[in-house]
Design an enzyme around this catalytic site. Sequence first.
Site, PDB file in Angstrom:
ATOM      1  N   GLU A  95       0.828  -1.191   0.000  1.00  0.00           N
ATOM      2  CA  GLU A  95       0.000   0.000   0.000  1.00  0.00           C
ATOM      3  C   GLU A  95       0.871   1.254   0.000  1.00  0.00           C
ATOM      4  O   GLU A  95       1.984   1.249   0.542  1.00  0.00           O
ATOM      5  CB  GLU A  95      -0.919   0.004   1.232  1.00  0.00           C
ATOM      6  CG  GLU A  95      -1.941  -1.120   1.165  1.00  0.00           C
ATOM      7  CD  GLU A  95      -2.917  -1.141   2.332  1.00  0.00           C
ATOM      8  OE1 GLU A  95      -4.084  -1.434   2.091  1.00  0.00           O
ATOM      9  OE2 GLU A  95      -2.503  -0.874   3.474  1.00  0.00           O
ATOM     10  N   CYS A 108       3.751   8.405   1.424  1.00  0.00           N
ATOM     11  CA  CYS A 108       4.283   7.402   2.341  1.00  0.00           C
ATOM     12  C   CYS A 108       4.381   6.099   1.560  1.00  0.00           C
ATOM     13  O   CYS A 108       3.365   5.527   1.158  1.00  0.00           O
ATOM     14  CB  CYS A 108       3.338   7.277   3.542  1.00  0.00           C
ATOM     15  SG  CYS A 108       3.864   6.039   4.737  1.00  0.00           S
ATOM     16  N   CYS A 115       6.620  -7.339   6.819  1.00  0.00           N
ATOM     17  CA  CYS A 115       7.838  -6.898   7.503  1.00  0.00           C
ATOM     18  C   CYS A 115       8.273  -8.001   8.463  1.00  0.00           C
ATOM     19  O   CYS A 115       7.442  -8.638   9.111  1.00  0.00           O
ATOM     20  CB  CYS A 115       7.605  -5.603   8.274  1.00  0.00           C
ATOM     21  SG  CYS A 115       9.103  -4.966   9.070  1.00  0.00           S
ATOM     22  N   CYS A 119       7.116  -5.858  15.129  1.00  0.00           N
ATOM     23  CA  CYS A 119       6.677  -4.921  16.177  1.00  0.00           C
ATOM     24  C   CYS A 119       5.205  -5.214  16.475  1.00  0.00           C
ATOM     25  O   CYS A 119       4.385  -5.307  15.563  1.00  0.00           O
ATOM     26  CB  CYS A 119       6.878  -3.486  15.716  1.00  0.00           C
ATOM     27  SG  CYS A 119       8.582  -3.183  15.199  1.00  0.00           S
ATOM     28  N   CYS A 122       2.081  -3.056  15.177  1.00  0.00           N
ATOM     29  CA  CYS A 122       2.078  -2.644  13.772  1.00  0.00           C
ATOM     30  C   CYS A 122       1.388  -3.694  12.898  1.00  0.00           C
ATOM     31  O   CYS A 122       1.731  -4.886  12.954  1.00  0.00           O
ATOM     32  CB  CYS A 122       3.522  -2.442  13.319  1.00  0.00           C
ATOM     33  SG  CYS A 122       3.701  -2.209  11.552  1.00  0.00           S
ATOM     34  N   CYS A 339      -0.067   5.599  10.394  1.00  0.00           N
ATOM     35  CA  CYS A 339       1.189   4.919  10.698  1.00  0.00           C
ATOM     36  C   CYS A 339       0.922   3.542  11.267  1.00  0.00           C
ATOM     37  O   CYS A 339       0.133   3.393  12.199  1.00  0.00           O
ATOM     38  CB  CYS A 339       1.978   5.713  11.726  1.00  0.00           C
ATOM     39  SG  CYS A 339       2.848   7.074  11.016  1.00  0.00           S
TER      40      CYS A 339
HETATM   41  N1  SAH Z   1       9.764   0.033   9.523  1.00  0.00           N
HETATM   42  C1  SAH Z   1       9.993   1.405   9.708  1.00  0.00           C
HETATM   43  C2  SAH Z   1       9.071   2.303   8.899  1.00  0.00           C
HETATM   44  C3  SAH Z   1       7.631   1.874   8.783  1.00  0.00           C
HETATM   45  S1  SAH Z   1       6.652   2.014  10.241  1.00  0.00           S
HETATM   46  C4  SAH Z   1       9.929   1.757  11.186  1.00  0.00           C
HETATM   47  O1  SAH Z   1       9.469   0.948  11.971  1.00  0.00           O
HETATM   48  O2  SAH Z   1      10.373   2.844  11.536  1.00  0.00           O
HETATM   49  C5  SAH Z   1       6.423   3.773  10.390  1.00  0.00           C
HETATM   50  C6  SAH Z   1       6.206   4.277  11.813  1.00  0.00           C
HETATM   51  O3  SAH Z   1       4.916   3.870  12.299  1.00  0.00           O
HETATM   52  C7  SAH Z   1       7.197   3.725  12.808  1.00  0.00           C
HETATM   53  O4  SAH Z   1       7.643   4.755  13.650  1.00  0.00           O
HETATM   54  C8  SAH Z   1       6.380   2.729  13.584  1.00  0.00           C
HETATM   55  O5  SAH Z   1       6.908   2.451  14.851  1.00  0.00           O
HETATM   56  C9  SAH Z   1       5.051   3.421  13.636  1.00  0.00           C
HETATM   57  N2  SAH Z   1       3.920   2.551  13.950  1.00  0.00           N
HETATM   58  C10 SAH Z   1       3.793   1.241  13.706  1.00  0.00           C
HETATM   59  N3  SAH Z   1       2.583   0.800  14.121  1.00  0.00           N
HETATM   60  C11 SAH Z   1       1.930   1.872  14.635  1.00  0.00           C
HETATM   61  C12 SAH Z   1       0.641   2.066  15.195  1.00  0.00           C
HETATM   62  N4  SAH Z   1      -0.212   1.073  15.287  1.00  0.00           N
HETATM   63  N5  SAH Z   1       0.306   3.312  15.618  1.00  0.00           N
HETATM   64  C13 SAH Z   1       1.169   4.336  15.481  1.00  0.00           C
HETATM   65  N6  SAH Z   1       2.394   4.225  14.946  1.00  0.00           N
HETATM   66  C14 SAH Z   1       2.789   3.006  14.528  1.00  0.00           C
HETATM   67 FE1  SF4 Z   2       8.208  -3.361  10.459  1.00  0.00          FE
HETATM   68 FE2  SF4 Z   2       6.022  -2.231  11.432  1.00  0.00          FE
HETATM   69 FE3  SF4 Z   2       8.127  -2.605  13.014  1.00  0.00          FE
HETATM   70 FE4  SF4 Z   2       8.239  -0.747  11.066  1.00  0.00          FE
HETATM   71  S1  SF4 Z   2       6.874  -0.746  12.859  1.00  0.00           S
HETATM   72  S2  SF4 Z   2       9.798  -2.306  11.587  1.00  0.00           S
HETATM   73  S3  SF4 Z   2       6.986  -1.769   9.498  1.00  0.00           S
HETATM   74  S4  SF4 Z   2       6.900  -4.222  12.046  1.00  0.00           S
END
Ligand code: SAH
Ligand code: SF4
Length: 353
Positions: A95, A108, A115, A119, A122, A339
């Site tokens: 996306e 974005c 991934c 995390c 996410c 995000c």
């Molecule tokens: N993988 C990279 C970039 C993609 S995620 C990273 O982790 O930095 C982009 C941002 O969204 C990151 O800062 C991540 O921690 C944040 N993020 C992930 N899940 C989220 C959520 N459910 N609510 C708010 N921010 C989130």
């Molecule tokens: Fe991957 Fe989501 Fe963690 Fe970014 S926040 S590193 S996209 S799992």
Amino acid sequence: MNVALPLIYNLDFEQLTAQLKAWGQPAYRAIQVWEGLYKQLWDRAEDFSNIPKDLREKLAASHSFSNLDKQDTQFSTDGQTQKVLFMLPNGNAIETVLMRYAERRTLCISTQAGCAMGCVFCATGQMGFKSNLSSGEIVEQVLFFSRLLKQDEDRVTNVVLMGMGEPFHNYDASLAAVERLSHPKGFNLGARRFTISTVGLIPAIKRFTAERRQTGLAISLHATNDELRSSMLPVNDRYPIVDLIQACHEYVEKSGRRITFEWALIKDVNDSREQAVDLAELLKGLNCHVNIIPLNPTKGFAGARSTRERVTEFRDILHAEGISCTVRVRRGIDIQAGCGQLAESHTLAAKPA
Ligand code: SAH
Ligand code: SF4
């Protein structure tokens, strides 16, 4: 779309030049094709009115001009955020999100399908890793939206590598895409208009620093102690906070640039006064900015968003401690375009094979 052919956006300028030379073309053809791709934004060989017909045919027979098969578009209720779901030739989905602000058009983009970093909050992490995107597939997301915006005589002004995937887990393709799009004779969006966000892969941060990249760097921090950070970001077990912050100091010193930290504010998890004070302490002396992102809801995570009062209080404490910070405006959460909300959409699963 002929997906069996190599994607033309995977070629950098030198590779394109070499290809045309190998076909016996005069040297100036490379710039003509490059301008067709990155200035005119043409996406079919037959559009290239600036080159002879036989070369157009050769390009059409040898290269694909699109690997991204648009499946679905969604607009937020205010119409300012637009999310597009694409299918890749390998069947995986990604996306891309366009956010329209008063002055900026921020895109974005995704660097991977899924991934591997896991995390917990996410949606992309909850999917697991599917595949890496090629540099050309990363580039094509920007070209796709640039063509859309061009219809309104508008253009992409900023690009954040914050969509699906961990850009530093697909380092070469991600950075090659930035280089391709910042090429002065082509798309010419300066490297400083791009921001890479990483979960904190220290070797890649060190490499990025050593390469003296102009691209902005953001670090997903979310916690100031290893126990809490590891419970949310498993990668923290390998790359603990003290080493991460050290790498950030090195980056700021060598680049002379400010670094950004992201903090997804989760109710009763990382939103206390003490944690705000700890964060300020951790970042003391570092030229940085903190982006506070109130948690966006995802299916696989039970945590809740902090209350408005907590968000304000957290921000105010950082400010009082002298840390520059902003609360990120929540964009597109009504279409799961915020995000951490990007994931293979149900639309795709519902489509007939
Ligand atoms: N993988 C990279 C970039 C993609 S995620 C990273 O982790 O930095 C982009 C941002 O969204 C990151 O800062 C991540 O921690 C944040 N993020 C992930 N899940 C989220 C959520 N459910 N609510 C708010 N921010 C989130
Ligand atoms: Fe991957 Fe989501 Fe963690 Fe970014 S926040 S590193 S996209 S799992």
